[in-house]
Design an enzyme around this catalytic site. Sequence first.
Site, PDB file in Angstrom:
ATOM      1  N   ASN A  74       0.861  -1.190   0.000  1.00  0.00           N
ATOM      2  CA  ASN A  74       0.000   0.000   0.000  1.00  0.00           C
ATOM      3  C   ASN A  74       0.898   1.242   0.000  1.00  0.00           C
ATOM      4  OD1 ASN A  74      -1.438   2.268   1.035  1.00  0.00           O
ATOM      5  ND2 ASN A  74      -3.061   0.898   1.715  1.00  0.00           N
ATOM      6  N   ASP A  87      -0.102   4.466  -0.114  1.00  0.00           N
ATOM      7  CA  ASP A  87      -0.811   5.694   0.268  1.00  0.00           C
ATOM      8  C   ASP A  87       0.094   6.724   0.941  1.00  0.00           C
ATOM      9  OD1 ASP A  87      -3.132   4.505  -0.582  1.00  0.00           O
ATOM     10  OD2 ASP A  87      -3.929   4.129   1.426  1.00  0.00           O
ATOM     11  N   HIS A  88       0.931   6.245   1.850  1.00  0.00           N
ATOM     12  CA  HIS A  88       1.640   7.210   2.690  1.00  0.00           C
ATOM     13  C   HIS A  88       2.862   7.828   2.020  1.00  0.00           C
ATOM     14  CE1 HIS A  88      -1.338   6.840   5.605  1.00  0.00           C
ATOM     15  NE2 HIS A  88      -1.201   5.530   5.661  1.00  0.00           N
ATOM     16  N   ARG A 128       3.803  18.828   1.006  1.00  0.00           N
ATOM     17  CA  ARG A 128       4.428  19.977   0.357  1.00  0.00           C
ATOM     18  C   ARG A 128       3.691  20.432  -0.888  1.00  0.00           C
ATOM     19  NH1 ARG A 128       9.814  21.597   1.497  1.00  0.00           N
ATOM     20  NH2 ARG A 128       9.799  21.670   3.749  1.00  0.00           N
ATOM     21  N   HIS A 181      -5.622   3.561  -1.618  1.00  0.00           N
ATOM     22  CA  HIS A 181      -6.943   3.921  -1.099  1.00  0.00           C
ATOM     23  C   HIS A 181      -7.257   5.353  -1.535  1.00  0.00           C
ATOM     24  CE1 HIS A 181      -9.654   4.196   2.776  1.00  0.00           C
ATOM     25  NE2 HIS A 181     -10.299   4.507   1.673  1.00  0.00           N
ATOM     26  N   ARG A 232      -9.336   8.157  -0.913  1.00  0.00           N
ATOM     27  CA  ARG A 232     -10.287   8.623   0.112  1.00  0.00           C
ATOM     28  C   ARG A 232     -11.102   9.791  -0.410  1.00  0.00           C
ATOM     29  NH1 ARG A 232     -10.339   7.704   5.473  1.00  0.00           N
ATOM     30  NH2 ARG A 232      -9.004   6.038   6.199  1.00  0.00           N
ATOM     31  N   ARG A 287      -6.748  12.742   0.845  1.00  0.00           N
ATOM     32  CA  ARG A 287      -5.623  13.142   1.701  1.00  0.00           C
ATOM     33  C   ARG A 287      -4.307  12.486   1.278  1.00  0.00           C
ATOM     34  NH1 ARG A 287      -7.240   9.971   7.246  1.00  0.00           N
ATOM     35  NH2 ARG A 287      -9.253  10.884   6.812  1.00  0.00           N
ATOM     36  N   HIS A 288      -4.402  11.371   0.567  1.00  0.00           N
ATOM     37  CA  HIS A 288      -3.143  10.799   0.055  1.00  0.00           C
ATOM     38  C   HIS A 288      -3.252  10.534  -1.449  1.00  0.00           C
ATOM     39  CE1 HIS A 288      -5.276   7.241   1.497  1.00  0.00           C
ATOM     40  NE2 HIS A 288      -4.931   7.434   2.755  1.00  0.00           N
ATOM     41  N   GLU A 325      -8.693   0.468  -2.931  1.00  0.00           N
ATOM     42  CA  GLU A 325      -9.551   0.527  -1.739  1.00  0.00           C
ATOM     43  C   GLU A 325     -10.466   1.731  -1.894  1.00  0.00           C
ATOM     44  OE1 GLU A 325      -7.023   0.732   1.653  1.00  0.00           O
ATOM     45  OE2 GLU A 325      -6.269  -1.280   1.368  1.00  0.00           O
ATOM     46  N   THR A 382      -7.236   6.407  10.181  1.00  0.00           N
ATOM     47  CA  THR A 382      -7.073   5.310   9.238  1.00  0.00           C
ATOM     48  C   THR A 382      -8.362   4.504   9.280  1.00  0.00           C
ATOM     49  OG1 THR A 382      -5.679   3.426   8.620  1.00  0.00           O
ATOM     50  CG2 THR A 382      -5.947   3.834  10.976  1.00  0.00           C
ATOM     51  N   THR A 383      -8.454   3.444   8.462  1.00  0.00           N
ATOM     52  CA  THR A 383      -9.692   2.672   8.409  1.00  0.00           C
ATOM     53  C   THR A 383      -9.954   2.017   9.754  1.00  0.00           C
ATOM     54  OG1 THR A 383      -9.064   2.208   6.134  1.00  0.00           O
ATOM     55  CG2 THR A 383     -10.954   1.001   7.013  1.00  0.00           C
ATOM     56  N   GLU A 438     -11.068  -9.367   2.935  1.00  0.00           N
ATOM     57  CA  GLU A 438      -9.804  -9.021   3.582  1.00  0.00           C
ATOM     58  C   GLU A 438     -10.101  -8.899   5.072  1.00  0.00           C
ATOM     59  OE1 GLU A 438      -7.281  -6.069   1.782  1.00  0.00           O
ATOM     60  OE2 GLU A 438      -6.425  -5.531   3.725  1.00  0.00           O
ATOM     61  N   HIS A 447      -3.779  -4.611   7.758  1.00  0.00           N
ATOM     62  CA  HIS A 447      -3.917  -3.432   8.616  1.00  0.00           C
ATOM     63  C   HIS A 447      -3.046  -3.586   9.851  1.00  0.00           C
ATOM     64  CE1 HIS A 447      -5.374   0.261  10.289  1.00  0.00           C
ATOM     65  NE2 HIS A 447      -6.015   0.477   9.167  1.00  0.00           N
ATOM     66  N   GLY A 448      -2.107  -2.659   9.974  1.00  0.00           N
ATOM     67  CA  GLY A 448      -1.264  -2.592  11.162  1.00  0.00           C
ATOM     68  C   GLY A 448      -0.126  -3.604  11.195  1.00  0.00           C
ATOM     69  N   GLY A 500       1.019  -1.314   4.428  1.00  0.00           N
ATOM     70  CA  GLY A 500       1.384   0.013   3.963  1.00  0.00           C
ATOM     71  C   GLY A 500       2.184   0.824   4.956  1.00  0.00           C
ATOM     72  N   HIS A 501       1.520   1.326   5.981  1.00  0.00           N
ATOM     73  CA  HIS A 501       2.111   2.355   6.834  1.00  0.00           C
ATOM     74  C   HIS A 501       3.467   1.943   7.391  1.00  0.00           C
ATOM     75  CE1 HIS A 501       2.609   4.869  10.455  1.00  0.00           C
ATOM     76  NE2 HIS A 501       2.093   5.794   9.677  1.00  0.00           N
TER      77      HIS A 501
HETATM   78  N1  PXP Z   1      -6.017  -3.137   4.104  1.00  0.00           N
HETATM   79  C1  PXP Z   1      -6.975  -2.181   4.141  1.00  0.00           C
HETATM   80  C2  PXP Z   1      -8.328  -2.543   3.666  1.00  0.00           C
HETATM   81  C3  PXP Z   1      -6.688  -0.880   4.574  1.00  0.00           C
HETATM   82  O1  PXP Z   1      -7.663   0.054   4.607  1.00  0.00           O
HETATM   83  C4  PXP Z   1      -5.355  -0.568   4.950  1.00  0.00           C
HETATM   84  C5  PXP Z   1      -5.011   0.829   5.350  1.00  0.00           C
HETATM   85  O2  PXP Z   1      -5.190   1.672   4.261  1.00  0.00           O
HETATM   86  C6  PXP Z   1      -4.393  -1.585   4.878  1.00  0.00           C
HETATM   87  C7  PXP Z   1      -4.745  -2.862   4.481  1.00  0.00           C
HETATM   88  C8  PXP Z   1      -2.962  -1.332   5.216  1.00  0.00           C
HETATM   89  O3  PXP Z   1      -2.847  -1.007   6.545  1.00  0.00           O
HETATM   90  P1  PXP Z   1      -1.456  -0.452   7.089  1.00  0.00           P
HETATM   91  O4  PXP Z   1      -1.200   0.829   6.377  1.00  0.00           O
HETATM   92  O5  PXP Z   1      -1.690  -0.297   8.544  1.00  0.00           O
HETATM   93  O6  PXP Z   1      -0.414  -1.483   6.760  1.00  0.00           O
END
Ligand code: PXP
Length: 251
Positions: free
Chosen positions: A16, A18-19, A27, A52, A54, A58-59, A79, A109-110, A160, A200-201, A222-223
């Site tokens: 992911n 996004d970040h 910036r 994702h 949104r 935001r990203h 997403e 976050t989600t 998921e 996630h996480g 992702g994060h």
């Molecule tokens: N899966 C889904 C459906 C999510 O919404 C996210 C966060 O955007 C992730 C996975 C990835 O989560 P993380 O950024 O915490 O790794």
Amino acid sequence: MAQSSHDSGRLRLGVNIDHVATIRNARGASHPDPVNAALVAEHAGADGITAHLREDRRHIREPDLAAIKAKVTLPLNLEMAATEAMRDIALATQPNAACIVPENRMEITTEGGLDVVGQRRRLAPIMAALKDQGIRLSLFVEADQDQLHAAADLGADIVELHTGRYCDLPAGDDHDAELHRIIAAAKMTEQLGLECHAGHGLRFDNVGPIAAIPQVIELNIGHFLIGEAIMSGLSNAIMTMRRLMDEARSS
Ligand code: PXP
């Protein structure tokens, strides 16, 4: 993302990005480019790219999606919230898979999985429109039997499983209970004919027990990866800047 079967037994990694866009947007310029991050992920052995879009942008933004589709050969997992506007963007983008997530404007976050049971009527037409165009349909859900049954009834291809709670809980009984809930849910996906992803996480220190669940065929992360990339890449970037500065002074 998207293969319909667990071909080789190798767990797939969806990265992911996004970040990377979060940092770029801080910036309002073009660096760092999430599309380049997707290309790096491809080169590094990722199996797919997750982004994702949104509501507040935001990203990731629409041009990022178009550029990823144009430049990256990995499957794109988009997403998105279950709205008509997102449906139309997904139809225009043609990702390999769409993962429907709950979205709340104020959330960081989600937070939590999608309430498939309570939102059947809203989800059904959006899912049908995407599936009609050959986009694989994923629902981001808690490890909950009723949600899994509802996902299967609605014709989802993939669920998921939300690993956020497992990742956030400190070691102990609640943490172990959440892991067992995820393991049981993953087993149930097999009986329901759903492809099982999780995410996630996830971090280096907590990915192991989730990666070991045999029914899970893909993780989306992702994060942590982007944060870790900063920590492992920062010294390199500083050394390059140091060299350029020193060269400028000595010439
Ligand atoms: N899966 C889904 C459906 C999510 O919404 C996210 C966060 O955007 C992730 C996975 C990835 O989560 P993380 O950024 O915490 O790794």
